[in-house]
Scaffold this motif. Structure first.
Motif, PDB file in Angstrom:
ATOM      1  N   ALA A 806       0.826  -1.215   0.000  1.00  0.00           N
ATOM      2  CA  ALA A 806       0.000   0.000   0.000  1.00  0.00           C
ATOM      3  C   ALA A 806       0.856   1.261   0.000  1.00  0.00           C
ATOM      4  CB  ALA A 806      -0.932  -0.011   1.205  1.00  0.00           C
ATOM      5  N   ARG A 807       2.204   1.083  -0.083  1.00  0.00           N
ATOM      6  CA  ARG A 807       3.180   2.175  -0.137  1.00  0.00           C
ATOM      7  C   ARG A 807       3.222   3.022   1.140  1.00  0.00           C
ATOM      8  NH1 ARG A 807       5.410   2.290  -5.000  1.00  0.00           N
ATOM      9  NH2 ARG A 807       4.285   1.403  -6.778  1.00  0.00           N
ATOM     10  N   ALA A 808       2.794   2.403   2.256  1.00  0.00           N
ATOM     11  CA  ALA A 808       2.942   3.068   3.554  1.00  0.00           C
ATOM     12  C   ALA A 808       4.284   2.622   4.132  1.00  0.00           C
ATOM     13  CB  ALA A 808       1.783   2.708   4.478  1.00  0.00           C
ATOM     14  N   ILE A 809       5.384   3.116   3.529  1.00  0.00           N
ATOM     15  CA  ILE A 809       6.706   2.585   3.799  1.00  0.00           C
ATOM     16  C   ILE A 809       7.135   2.805   5.249  1.00  0.00           C
ATOM     17  CG2 ILE A 809       9.139   2.678   3.125  1.00  0.00           C
ATOM     18  CD1 ILE A 809       7.258   1.491   1.031  1.00  0.00           C
ATOM     19  N   ALA A 810       6.899   3.986   5.780  1.00  0.00           N
ATOM     20  CA  ALA A 810       7.329   4.266   7.152  1.00  0.00           C
ATOM     21  C   ALA A 810       6.660   3.316   8.144  1.00  0.00           C
ATOM     22  CB  ALA A 810       7.020   5.716   7.509  1.00  0.00           C
ATOM     23  N   GLU A 811       5.358   3.114   7.954  1.00  0.00           N
ATOM     24  CA  GLU A 811       4.646   2.200   8.855  1.00  0.00           C
ATOM     25  C   GLU A 811       5.089   0.759   8.627  1.00  0.00           C
ATOM     26  OE1 GLU A 811       0.250   3.515   9.382  1.00  0.00           O
ATOM     27  OE2 GLU A 811       0.932   4.280   7.420  1.00  0.00           O
ATOM     28  N   ALA A 812       5.334   0.406   7.370  1.00  0.00           N
ATOM     29  CA  ALA A 812       5.794  -0.956   7.065  1.00  0.00           C
ATOM     30  C   ALA A 812       7.124  -1.225   7.756  1.00  0.00           C
ATOM     31  CB  ALA A 812       5.942  -1.139   5.559  1.00  0.00           C
ATOM     32  N   LYS A 813       7.998  -0.206   7.742  1.00  0.00           N
ATOM     33  CA  LYS A 813       9.314  -0.369   8.367  1.00  0.00           C
ATOM     34  C   LYS A 813       9.176  -0.760   9.835  1.00  0.00           C
ATOM     35  CE  LYS A 813      13.321   2.332   9.813  1.00  0.00           C
ATOM     36  NZ  LYS A 813      14.012   3.637   9.784  1.00  0.00           N
ATOM     37  N   VAL A 814       8.281  -0.084  10.542  1.00  0.00           N
ATOM     38  CA  VAL A 814       8.095  -0.371  11.974  1.00  0.00           C
ATOM     39  C   VAL A 814       7.700  -1.825  12.181  1.00  0.00           C
ATOM     40  CG1 VAL A 814       6.722   0.147  14.014  1.00  0.00           C
ATOM     41  CG2 VAL A 814       7.512   2.016  12.528  1.00  0.00           C
ATOM     42  N   GLN A 815       6.682  -2.282  11.424  1.00  0.00           N
ATOM     43  CA  GLN A 815       6.187  -3.650  11.596  1.00  0.00           C
ATOM     44  C   GLN A 815       7.236  -4.686  11.186  1.00  0.00           C
ATOM     45  OE1 GLN A 815       3.522  -4.239  13.239  1.00  0.00           O
ATOM     46  NE2 GLN A 815       2.879  -2.083  13.301  1.00  0.00           N
ATOM     47  N   LEU A 816       7.903  -4.448  10.074  1.00  0.00           N
ATOM     48  CA  LEU A 816       8.867  -5.431   9.567  1.00  0.00           C
ATOM     49  C   LEU A 816      10.087  -5.528  10.470  1.00  0.00           C
ATOM     50  CD1 LEU A 816       8.640  -4.641   5.743  1.00  0.00           C
ATOM     51  CD2 LEU A 816       7.735  -6.645   6.942  1.00  0.00           C
ATOM     52  N   GLN A 817      10.546  -4.395  10.981  1.00  0.00           N
ATOM     53  CA  GLN A 817      11.705  -4.457  11.866  1.00  0.00           C
ATOM     54  C   GLN A 817      11.354  -5.125  13.192  1.00  0.00           C
ATOM     55  OE1 GLN A 817      13.159  -0.367  11.921  1.00  0.00           O
ATOM     56  NE2 GLN A 817      14.675  -0.865  10.349  1.00  0.00           N
ATOM     57  N   GLU A 818      10.155  -4.861  13.701  1.00  0.00           N
ATOM     58  CA  GLU A 818       9.705  -5.556  14.921  1.00  0.00           C
ATOM     59  C   GLU A 818       9.625  -7.060  14.672  1.00  0.00           C
ATOM     60  OE1 GLU A 818       8.888  -4.729  17.970  1.00  0.00           O
ATOM     61  OE2 GLU A 818       8.683  -2.553  18.005  1.00  0.00           O
ATOM     62  N   ALA A 819       9.068  -7.437  13.522  1.00  0.00           N
ATOM     63  CA  ALA A 819       8.953  -8.852  13.185  1.00  0.00           C
ATOM     64  C   ALA A 819      10.329  -9.490  13.072  1.00  0.00           C
ATOM     65  CB  ALA A 819       8.177  -9.019  11.882  1.00  0.00           C
ATOM     66  N   LEU A 820      11.254  -8.814  12.379  1.00  0.00           N
ATOM     67  CA  LEU A 820      12.596  -9.354  12.187  1.00  0.00           C
ATOM     68  C   LEU A 820      13.292  -9.571  13.526  1.00  0.00           C
ATOM     69  CD1 LEU A 820      14.971 -10.193  10.425  1.00  0.00           C
ATOM     70  CD2 LEU A 820      15.582  -7.771  10.205  1.00  0.00           C
ATOM     71  N   ALA A 821      13.198  -8.604  14.408  1.00  0.00           N
ATOM     72  CA  ALA A 821      13.843  -8.740  15.720  1.00  0.00           C
ATOM     73  C   ALA A 821      13.282  -9.939  16.483  1.00  0.00           C
ATOM     74  CB  ALA A 821      13.644  -7.462  16.530  1.00  0.00           C
ATOM     75  N   ALA A 822      11.965 -10.118  16.421  1.00  0.00           N
ATOM     76  CA  ALA A 822      11.340 -11.251  17.129  1.00  0.00           C
ATOM     77  C   ALA A 822      11.769 -12.577  16.514  1.00  0.00           C
ATOM     78  CB  ALA A 822       9.825 -11.110  17.084  1.00  0.00           C
ATOM     79  N   PHE A 823      11.782 -12.651  15.185  1.00  0.00           N
ATOM     80  CA  PHE A 823      12.172 -13.902  14.526  1.00  0.00           C
ATOM     81  C   PHE A 823      13.623 -14.258  14.840  1.00  0.00           C
ATOM     82  CE2 PHE A 823       8.800 -12.860  11.157  1.00  0.00           C
ATOM     83  CZ  PHE A 823       7.863 -13.702  11.743  1.00  0.00           C
ATOM     84  N   ARG A 824      14.485 -13.227  14.869  1.00  0.00           N
ATOM     85  CA  ARG A 824      15.885 -13.498  15.191  1.00  0.00           C
ATOM     86  C   ARG A 824      16.028 -14.003  16.625  1.00  0.00           C
ATOM     87  NH1 ARG A 824      18.791  -8.156  12.545  1.00  0.00           N
ATOM     88  NH2 ARG A 824      19.179  -9.017  10.448  1.00  0.00           N
TER      89      ARG A 824
END
Length: 912
Positions: A806-824
């Motif tokens: 949906a091109r909401a890049i700033a919001e996507a960044k927050v969710q994806l980085q949170e997800a990445l940290a949890a997965f790691r």
């Protein structure tokens, strides 16, 4: 000095260092050392090791062993010691040589002066040691004859400054015979630690049953000789737990020589008192006096340090002394003592019944009834081993064949249901059949047989049918107050779940409907929540919540585990964790293996959902070992299932698939439908990890087709979001929407907060625009969402993907980085890789991985953080439901991974 193979003594590293140091110093500057310890504690083995050290150093070893038989022969021990040096007597002066030769019987003459002999020996050792070092080893100094003991006492104090050493060993805490140990350096040899004792038994008796080993460890109390001899005194069937152990373990010949001899020399009144104390168990002198024994008769045993008395209680200084006392008595003496104790324990019916049972020889129904009633009281406290033993004794004393058969069948059911000891249970069932032709009419017999057949690879559908028919044909089938009916229904519920088919539950429902006053409340609750929570769970939730509040400190092991079953599919296992861990700890200490097994199953489930994957892996391995060595071989599939889940989420896809296929292959001929379902769950996650969404969809639909929530298959709730995601990614949006609609219509989100997250995220997957955002935000805002880190991280990943598109890049960044940290943190490598790809697609670099997060497992990272916060190992263990030893082991591996050597450095190594 180099190590010698003979010096490999388990648990004696410190003592070996002391002896090596003593030998090294003695061959240079002389000296003496006295080793003391209980019989069988390993003094002779350490003297053997010392002899090895001395020979390696080039010393001459002189060896003496005191014996009771030669204790009255003057200079017998000295003769042993100096015989190898007879050729060196010529180095002595004439008077010294003559005195020594006469003392040792080498020539005739008038009795020599004791001081002259002692000086001669001291001079001889110092002189001969000038050419090569000498080490004199004296074993069992308490049995050395008076004359030799006087010489050795004299010499031990006059070796300093020579190249000769003397190492003596004797029993501690008692008269050392004629040897004077005053002022001599001494080291008391303690029993082995619990860990070393366990290792010693395990290495010498690899196939020994864990409960039998625990009994041996408790009886031996760290005594090495006992740890080796007690198992040898048992039969093969006793060591494997196929045959029950006697009340007092037999000592065997070597232990008898070490311990019984000390008992047999006591006067008869003292031996009678000690026998009563050994059989009474608590050492209460008041009880013993009431039974007609004189408490003053304990004095000789106190002086000989066999027992000690504090606060009017007698305690044996070692469990083996208690065993020796019992073994030294005749059967008639033991029976008479039991009878006297039973006569004064009128206010303690359970103990009185046991003593009556041991005092009775011929069948006696009144005694049998007392034993059975005592067994029921003990069962309510969760002591299943004692319950089975009392029921078997009750059966032995039953005059009527039918009663004997019934009591054996009840013992068999308890043994199978709580302890999982199917080998001994099969023997009890055979005894029940031999006792009466009506044995098979007993529902306890039928239930126990069903559990034995499960472990014998029987066909589950057939086993279920046989038990259902037995319940239907039982005259008491309408009576919900009959324990046999209720226990049979619980067993039928287990079989229904394992079968994984709706029609099996139908027979259970019919049986429940036949009960005149309805089923017991707990059974009804578990069936409502465990069988088909989609349809019956919501209405049962208030009852479950009330029960879970009440059970937190409940000691009823059966109730705790049944409530854990009810809590599983509605994600409330955390409220039963304390009780489940009690079962695990009790099982590790020799308690009921079946209870431990089920608790491990439940904890593995909760650990997986809560992201405690390292602990889940450890508990799954423990469960597999338990099924192999103690109980419940049938249930090994459950722990392979968890291994398959963990392999999938960590990216070991082929390993996961291989485990799942093994489960499917095993389940087929045995008709174990639930194992096939569990395997499908692992295959779904493996496919998602591999981005094989077509296979994920196919496996999910094999459990429950899209748009349906299969009846009596609660596992389909756990893969609901998996099915929806796979359907969306394979362009089956209609199927995905149908499945979301089915979840909503069934009000699945009301069953648990975790399921609410999965339902909301599934709705977000099939929605568009702001509506999708609303659902994803709703999922992430669910109360207690942080308890389910893997599920929440997956939702964040899905939400981040939606936002990026949906091109909401700033919001996507927050969710994806949170997800990445949890997965790691979790170690969910495939999902971490997906999150990194999404971040790159959004034009962002992935968050750098800290060194700690890259080299530590998820559980190691968690332990490191808790240690950095200042918690002790014990506090960390309590927080994570681990043992302090496990925490210590993790920290031992964490330090080199982080490149540190102290606990204080952990905080800096972890970074911000």
């Amino acid at each position: 000095m180099r190590d010698r193979p003979v010096q490999r003594l388990i648990g004696r590293a410190q003592e070996l260092l002391i002896l090596e140091s003593f030998i090294r110093e003695a061959i240079v500057d002389g000296g003496a050392l006295l080793l003391s310890g209980d019989p069988g504690v390993g003094k002779t083995a350490l003297l053997d090791a010392a002899a090895g050290y001395a020979r390696d150093a080039g010393a001459v070893v002189l060896r003496v062993e005191g014996t009771e038989q030669e204790r009255q022969l003057s200079y017998a021990a000295l003769n042993q010691a100096l015989y190898p040096l007879a050729g060196r007597f010529e180095d002595l002066g004439k008077d010294q040589r003559m005195a020594l030769e006469v003392a040792l019987g080498f020539c005739d003459g008038p009795p020599p002066n004791r001081l002259l002999v002692s000086n001669a020996v001291a001079v001889l050792l110092r002189t001969t040691a000038e050419r090569s070092p000498h080490v004199l080893l004296v074993d069992d100094v308490q049995w050395i004859d008076r004359a030799s003991a006087g010489v050795f006492s004299f010499v031990a104090r006059r070796l300093a400054g020579s190249r000769a050493g003397m190492l003596a060993a004797g029993r501690s805490g008692e008269d050392q015979g004629y040897f004077d140990r005053a002022g001599l350096p001494a080291h008391e040899l303690k029993p082995l630690t619990e860990e070393a004792a366990d290792r010693l038994v395990s290495e010498h008796f690899a196939g020994i049953d864990a409960i039998v080993k625990d009994r041996i460890l408790r009886t031996a109390n760290g005594n090495p000789l006992a740890l080796l001899e007690l198992p040898r005194s048992l039969t093969d069937s006793q060591r494997s737990a196929a045959e029950r152990l006697p009340a007092v373990l037999p000592l065997g010949e070597r232990l008898n020589r070490s311990f019984a001899s000390r008992v047999l020399i006591l006067q008869e009144a003292t031996r009678r008192l000690l026998l009563a104390a050994a059989l009474e168990g608590t050492g209460d002198l008041g009880v013993l006096e009431a039974a007609g024994f004189d408490a003053d008769d304990v004095a000789p045993a106190e002086r000989d340090r066999l027992v000690e008395v504090h606060d009017h209680r007698l305690r044996f200084r070692h469990p083996l002394i208690r065993s020796a006392v019992v073994e030294a008595a005749t059967a008639s003496e033991r029976r008479a003592t039991h009878a006297r104790l039973a006569a004064v324990l009128l206010d303690q019916p359970e103990r009185r019944a046991w003593h009556l049972g041991e005092a009775t020889v011929v069948p006696d129904e009144q005694v049998a009834i007392a034993l059975e009633e005592a067994a029921q009281h003990i069962l309510a406290r969760g002591d299943h081993q004692a319950t089975v033993a009392l029921l078997i004794r009750s059966a032995d004393l039953s005059p009527e064949a039918a009663e004997r058969s019934r009591r054996l069948a009840t013992a068999a059911f308890i043994g199978a249901e709580a302890m999982g000891e199917t080998r001994s249970v099969a023997e009890l069932l055979a005894d029940s059949r031999r006792a009466s032709s009506s044995a098979q009419a007993s529902l306890h017999y039928a239930s126990a047989s069903a559990l034995v057949m499960l472990d014998d690879d029987g066909h589950l559908g057939t086993i279920h049918h046989l038990l259902a028919r037995a319940i239907e044909g039982n005259p008491q089938r309408h009576d919900a107050g009959d324990p046999e009916i209720v226990n049979a229904l619980w067993t039928l519920a287990l079989l229904s779940f394992l079968g994984g088919r709706e029609e099996l539950w139908t027979e259970l429902y019919d049986a429940l409907d036949r009960l005149t006053e309805g089923p017991p409340a707990l059974l009804r609750l578990v069936v409502d929540l465990f069988a088909d929570p989609v349809r019956t769970g919501l209405a049962a939730l208030p009852r479950l919540e009330a029960e879970l509040l009440a059970v937190r400190h409940d000691t009823d092991t059966e109730k705790v585990q049944n409530l854990a079953g009810a809590a599983m599919y509605v994600d409330r296992l955390a409220q039963a964790r304390d009780g489940l861990w009690r079962h695990v700890v009790q099982g590790r200490e020799g308690g009921p293996a079946r209870r431990q097994l089920v608790a491990l199953m439940d904890l593995c489930v909760d650990d997986f959902h809560r992201g405690q994957w390292q602990e889940a892996a450890e508990l799954a391995e423990e469960g597999l070992q338990l099924t192999e060595h103690r109980a419940g071989r049938f249930f090994a599939f459950y722990f392979r299932y968890h291994q398959a889940l963990l392999a999938a989420v960590r990216g070991r896809v082929e390993e996961s698939r291989e485990l799942a296929e093994q489960m499917i292959g095993w389940a087929g001929p045995r008709d174990v439908g639930v194992a096939r379902t569990y395997a499908q769950h692992a295959l779904i996650l493996a496919a998602l990890a591999d981005a094989d969404f077509e296979s994920a969809y196919r496996h999910a639909c094999a459990m429950s087709p899209a748009g349906t929530l299969a009846s009596h298959l609660p596992h389909c709730l756990w893969v609901a979001m998996d099915l929806v995601e796979a359907a969306v990614r394979t362009d089956r949006r209609v199927d995905a929407e149908r499945h979301v609609r089915a979840l909503r219509e069934a009000k699945v989100s009301e069953l648990s907060p975790r399921l609410a997250i999965l339902v909301a995220a599934s709705a977000g997957l099939v929605a568009a625009g702001d509506e999708a955002r609303t659902y994803f935000e709703q999922a992430l805002a669910s109360p207690g969402a942080e308890q389910w880190p893997f599920d929440v991280a997956r939702v964040r990943l899905l939400y981040g993907e939606h936002l990026r598109r949906a091109r909401a890049i700033a919001e996507a960044k927050v969710q994806l980085q949170e997800a990445l940290a949890a997965f790691r943190t979790l170690g969910a490598a495939p999902w971490a890789a997906r999150a990194e790809r999404e971040l790159r697609a959004a034009g962002l670099a992935a968050v750098p991985v800290s060194r700690a997060a890259s080299v530590l497992t998820a559980q190691e990272l968690q332990i490191a953080r808790l240690a950095a916060s200042g918690l002790t190992n014990k506090e960390i263990a309590a927080r994570l439901y681990l043992s302090p030893r496990t925490v210590s082991g993790h920290l031992y591996r964490i330090f080199p991974k982080l490149g540190i050597t102290t606990r204080a450095a952990i905080r800096d190594a972890l970074g911000p």
